[in-house]
Design a protein around this motif. Structure first.
Motif, PDB file in Angstrom:
ATOM      1  N   HIS A   1       0.810  -1.220   0.000  1.00  0.00           N
ATOM      2  CA  HIS A   1       0.000   0.000   0.000  1.00  0.00           C
ATOM      3  C   HIS A   1       0.844   1.270   0.000  1.00  0.00           C
ATOM      4  CE1 HIS A   1      -3.833  -2.095   0.513  1.00  0.00           C
ATOM      5  NE2 HIS A   1      -3.211  -2.895   1.366  1.00  0.00           N
ATOM      6  N   SER A   2       2.142   1.151   0.271  1.00  0.00           N
ATOM      7  CA  SER A   2       2.987   2.350   0.307  1.00  0.00           C
ATOM      8  C   SER A   2       3.669   2.611  -1.031  1.00  0.00           C
ATOM      9  CB  SER A   2       4.041   2.216   1.407  1.00  0.00           C
ATOM     10  OG  SER A   2       4.876   1.092   1.165  1.00  0.00           O
ATOM     11  N   ASN A   3       4.110   1.566  -1.720  1.00  0.00           N
ATOM     12  CA  ASN A   3       4.833   1.741  -2.982  1.00  0.00           C
ATOM     13  C   ASN A   3       4.697   0.487  -3.841  1.00  0.00           C
ATOM     14  OD1 ASN A   3       6.514   2.639  -4.986  1.00  0.00           O
ATOM     15  ND2 ASN A   3       8.245   3.129  -3.659  1.00  0.00           N
ATOM     16  N   PRO A   4       3.484   0.177  -4.288  1.00  0.00           N
ATOM     17  CA  PRO A   4       3.269  -1.092  -5.008  1.00  0.00           C
ATOM     18  C   PRO A   4       4.027  -1.201  -6.322  1.00  0.00           C
ATOM     19  CG  PRO A   4       1.328   0.330  -5.171  1.00  0.00           C
ATOM     20  CD  PRO A   4       2.233   0.961  -4.169  1.00  0.00           C
ATOM     21  N   LEU A   5       4.330  -0.074  -6.977  1.00  0.00           N
ATOM     22  CA  LEU A   5       5.073  -0.148  -8.238  1.00  0.00           C
ATOM     23  C   LEU A   5       6.448  -0.770  -8.050  1.00  0.00           C
ATOM     24  CD1 LEU A   5       4.328   3.201 -10.117  1.00  0.00           C
ATOM     25  CD2 LEU A   5       3.851   0.895 -10.920  1.00  0.00           C
ATOM     26  N   ARG A   6       7.047  -0.547  -6.887  1.00  0.00           N
ATOM     27  CA  ARG A   6       8.377  -1.100  -6.639  1.00  0.00           C
ATOM     28  C   ARG A   6       8.356  -2.618  -6.539  1.00  0.00           C
ATOM     29  NH1 ARG A   6      12.180  -0.468  -7.628  1.00  0.00           N
ATOM     30  NH2 ARG A   6      13.577  -0.452  -5.849  1.00  0.00           N
ATOM     31  N   ILE A   7       7.186  -3.195  -6.259  1.00  0.00           N
ATOM     32  CA  ILE A   7       7.077  -4.654  -6.212  1.00  0.00           C
ATOM     33  C   ILE A   7       7.402  -5.248  -7.581  1.00  0.00           C
ATOM     34  CG2 ILE A   7       5.477  -6.582  -5.825  1.00  0.00           C
ATOM     35  CD1 ILE A   7       4.003  -4.825  -3.808  1.00  0.00           C
ATOM     36  N   LEU A   8       7.078  -4.511  -8.640  1.00  0.00           N
ATOM     37  CA  LEU A   8       7.328  -5.002  -9.991  1.00  0.00           C
ATOM     38  C   LEU A   8       8.818  -5.092 -10.307  1.00  0.00           C
ATOM     39  CD1 LEU A   8       4.578  -2.977 -11.902  1.00  0.00           C
ATOM     40  CD2 LEU A   8       4.425  -5.276 -10.932  1.00  0.00           C
ATOM     41  N   ASP A   9       9.638  -4.471  -9.476  1.00  0.00           N
ATOM     42  CA  ASP A   9      11.086  -4.482  -9.672  1.00  0.00           C
ATOM     43  C   ASP A   9      11.772  -5.541  -8.809  1.00  0.00           C
ATOM     44  OD1 ASP A   9      13.285  -3.408 -11.056  1.00  0.00           O
ATOM     45  OD2 ASP A   9      13.859  -2.204  -9.332  1.00  0.00           O
TER      46      ASP A   9
ATOM     47  N   PHE B   1      15.849  -0.243 -29.968  1.00  0.00           N
ATOM     48  CA  PHE B   1      15.377  -0.298 -28.584  1.00  0.00           C
ATOM     49  C   PHE B   1      14.326  -1.393 -28.431  1.00  0.00           C
ATOM     50  CE2 PHE B   1      12.678   2.743 -30.821  1.00  0.00           C
ATOM     51  CZ  PHE B   1      11.393   2.334 -30.469  1.00  0.00           C
ATOM     52  N   GLU B   2      14.135  -1.792 -27.186  1.00  0.00           N
ATOM     53  CA  GLU B   2      13.062  -2.706 -26.828  1.00  0.00           C
ATOM     54  C   GLU B   2      12.155  -1.996 -25.827  1.00  0.00           C
ATOM     55  OE1 GLU B   2      14.768  -6.227 -25.132  1.00  0.00           O
ATOM     56  OE2 GLU B   2      16.454  -6.204 -26.544  1.00  0.00           O
ATOM     57  N   ILE B   3      10.851  -2.177 -25.954  1.00  0.00           N
ATOM     58  CA  ILE B   3       9.929  -1.624 -24.967  1.00  0.00           C
ATOM     59  C   ILE B   3       9.757  -2.634 -23.846  1.00  0.00           C
ATOM     60  CG2 ILE B   3       7.558  -0.873 -24.528  1.00  0.00           C
ATOM     61  CD1 ILE B   3       7.436   0.143 -27.388  1.00  0.00           C
ATOM     62  N   ASN B   4      10.053  -2.204 -22.634  1.00  0.00           N
ATOM     63  CA  ASN B   4       9.916  -3.049 -21.448  1.00  0.00           C
ATOM     64  C   ASN B   4       8.789  -2.481 -20.584  1.00  0.00           C
ATOM     65  OD1 ASN B   4      10.060  -4.448 -19.068  1.00  0.00           O
ATOM     66  ND2 ASN B   4      12.259  -4.175 -18.760  1.00  0.00           N
ATOM     67  N   PRO B   5       7.604  -3.090 -20.622  1.00  0.00           N
ATOM     68  CA  PRO B   5       6.469  -2.543 -19.862  1.00  0.00           C
ATOM     69  C   PRO B   5       6.636  -2.649 -18.358  1.00  0.00           C
ATOM     70  CG  PRO B   5       5.891  -4.666 -20.813  1.00  0.00           C
ATOM     71  CD  PRO B   5       7.233  -4.311 -21.369  1.00  0.00           C
ATOM     72  N   ARG B   6       7.618  -3.434 -17.899  1.00  0.00           N
ATOM     73  CA  ARG B   6       7.851  -3.604 -16.464  1.00  0.00           C
ATOM     74  C   ARG B   6       9.037  -2.782 -15.964  1.00  0.00           C
ATOM     75  NH1 ARG B   6       2.995  -5.397 -15.448  1.00  0.00           N
ATOM     76  NH2 ARG B   6       2.572  -7.541 -16.080  1.00  0.00           N
ATOM     77  N   LEU B   7       9.528  -1.887 -16.787  1.00  0.00           N
ATOM     78  CA  LEU B   7      10.700  -1.111 -16.399  1.00  0.00           C
ATOM     79  C   LEU B   7      10.317  -0.107 -15.319  1.00  0.00           C
ATOM     80  CD1 LEU B   7      13.690  -0.722 -16.990  1.00  0.00           C
ATOM     81  CD2 LEU B   7      13.083   0.935 -18.752  1.00  0.00           C
ATOM     82  N   VAL B   8      10.864  -0.301 -14.127  1.00  0.00           N
ATOM     83  CA  VAL B   8      10.563   0.565 -12.983  1.00  0.00           C
ATOM     84  C   VAL B   8      11.896   1.015 -12.384  1.00  0.00           C
ATOM     85  CG1 VAL B   8       9.465   0.746 -10.723  1.00  0.00           C
ATOM     86  CG2 VAL B   8       8.434  -0.688 -12.503  1.00  0.00           C
ATOM     87  N   ARG B   9      12.089   2.312 -12.264  1.00  0.00           N
ATOM     88  CA  ARG B   9      13.313   2.829 -11.665  1.00  0.00           C
ATOM     89  C   ARG B   9      13.211   2.784 -10.146  1.00  0.00           C
ATOM     90  NH1 ARG B   9      16.604   1.865 -13.183  1.00  0.00           N
ATOM     91  NH2 ARG B   9      18.001   3.497 -12.501  1.00  0.00           N
ATOM     92  N   GLY B  10      14.345   2.713  -9.469  1.00  0.00           N
ATOM     93  CA  GLY B  10      14.364   2.579  -8.019  1.00  0.00           C
ATOM     94  C   GLY B  10      14.173   3.878  -7.261  1.00  0.00           C
TER      95      GLY B  10
END
Length: 429
Positions: free
Chosen positions: A202-210, A252-261
């Motif tokens: 609940h605090s930073n769910p996008l980071r779970i994808l990394d 280039f390649e498109i990476n839909p899961r690319l999440v920066r830290g």
């Protein structure tokens, strides 16, 4: 107590003289590349207020929670931190010195960063980065410029085994929509989330994808894609970036899961990756951070669009070495051997004369016979030995002996020495 004496802190490495030539080559190529694109150098302190990084990077990130070197200033009690990255420091400097009042800024910097991590190859506690920031530019053209600049830099450095992945994090509004859908999805798989993912749900769910946990890969693969929740403007920006890259011949390649830290990113994100460095394959990464200027500035009205990247110097140099790129050190032109009080004085005059004319001349220091000094001269790698004894002093001349080619030793006036040493060799007289 260890009998080995004081050693460097684990994860903080010395760069020795034999290694420095690759660093210097890299730094010169970077300076030339930045200048070619109109980017100017900026230098920030390595210690900042801790709140700068908490506010910019995000409180619920690995860097802030686990990796920062923070301490209290014993004089005033302020919490200070060795910088873990450079973008926040650069933006702070731009705001503090009102640089944006003069218009958009193209800036770059380099230097050490600090993170308390478990040291391994390509990941150190003190590491070095080149950072590039373009502030005040809103369109995808500046995103493309930064990526193209990297591509050109790889060419100048002789690096070929890299690939580019790009993605987009959309706008704040589109991320909010995606965040809601992602939390709903993850809540349906609570029993399969690891401790880190459960904590960030609940605090930073996008980071779970990394997450790098292989047990999480199936859940991550099935998660909603942020690309499917993009607003119209973010989608247009991303498509504009792709169009420029294609027109400029950048693969280039498109990476839909690319999440920066780092939490400050929005819209464009990208990474340059190699398969030759094992787990630490990302050598350069960046993206857009349109809200950071306002976030650090502390209020509305200070917003400015921005984009940048950071490049890990140690990783780039490791890739260069892995690719067989070797930069030899400079070869001294002359090693000056001398013996006797009068010869000592003339030797000092000789090395000064040669250095003033752009030659690299090493003066033998200490004692030793001519034979011992000649061994030192040979070991130095110098092309010539310049010999000064009583006979040379009396004649006002120096003897020049080639050390790397078969040629006669000659004696010449000091005024002629520089041209002779700079030439292709000594032929004798």
């Amino acid at each position: 107590m260890s009998t080995r004496g004081i050693q460097a802190i684990r994860g903080m490495n010395d760069v020795l003289p034999d290694q420095i030539y690759l660093w210097e080559f890299f730094e010169q190529v970077v300076r030339d590349s930045m200048g070619a694109y109109g980017y100017r150098n900026i230098r920030m302190p390595i210690v900042e207020q801790t709140d700068l990084f908490v506010r910019s990077i995000g409180a619920v990130t690995d860097i802030v929670e686990k990796e920062m070197y923070s301490f209290l200033d014993h004089l005033n009690g302020d919490s200070l931190t060795l910088r873990p990255e450079g973008t926040a420091s650069c933006v702070r400097a731009v705001l503090e010195h009102n640089l944006l009042y003069a218009g958009p800024q193209r800036l770059y910097y380099s230097g050490p960063m600090f993170r308390h991590e478990r040291p391994q190859k390509g990941r150190y506690r003190q590491f070095h980065q080149v950072g590039v920031e373009a502030l005040g530019y809103a369109g995808p053209d500046i995103d493309a410029e930064l990526i193209i600049m990297c591509s050109e830099l790889w060419r100048r450095l002789g690096i070929s085994d890299v690939r580019l992945e790009i993605g987009t994090l959309g706008s704040t509004a589109s991320r909010a929509v995606h965040r809601h859908r992602l939390i709903e999805y993850l809540e349906r798989h609570l029993g399969k989330l690891d401790d880190d993912a459960s904590r960030r749900l609940h605090s930073n769910p996008l980071r779970i994808l990394d997450s790098k946990n292989p047990e999480m890969s199936e859940i991550i693969d099935g998660a909603p894609r942020l690309l499917d929740d993009l607003d119209e403007d973010s989608l247009a920006h991303f498509e504009g970036l792709q169009k420029i890259l294609r027109n400029q011949g950048i693969d280039f390649e498109i990476n839909p899961r690319l999440v920066r830290g780092l939490d400050y990113y929005n819209r464009t994100v990208f990474e340059w990756i190699t398969g030759r460095l094992g787990a630490q394959g990302t050598i350069c990464a960046g993206g857009r951070y349109d809200g950071l200027v306002e976030q650090i500035g502390g209020g509305k009205g200070s917003a400015a669009p921005a984009c940048g990247f950071a490049m890990g110097i140690e990783r780039v140099l490791a890739l260069m070495a892995e690719s067989g790129i070797n930069i030899p050190g400079p070869v001294p032109d002359a090693y000056v051997v001398h013996q006797g009080e009068a010869a000592d004085g003339f030797a000092w005059k000789t090395v000064r004369h040669l250095r003033e004319r752009g030659l690299q001349a090493i003066l033998h220091c200490g004692t030793g016979s001519f034979k011992a000094q000649m061994k030192k001269a040979d070991a130095s790698g110098a092309r010539f030995a310049v010999i000064i004894g009583d006979e040379e002093v009396q004649a006002g001349e120096i003897s020049i002996k080639p050390l790397r080619e078969a040629a006669e030793q000659v004696r010449v006036a000091l005024a002629e020495a520089a041209d002779l040493l700079r030439g292709s060799g000594v032929t004798g007289s």
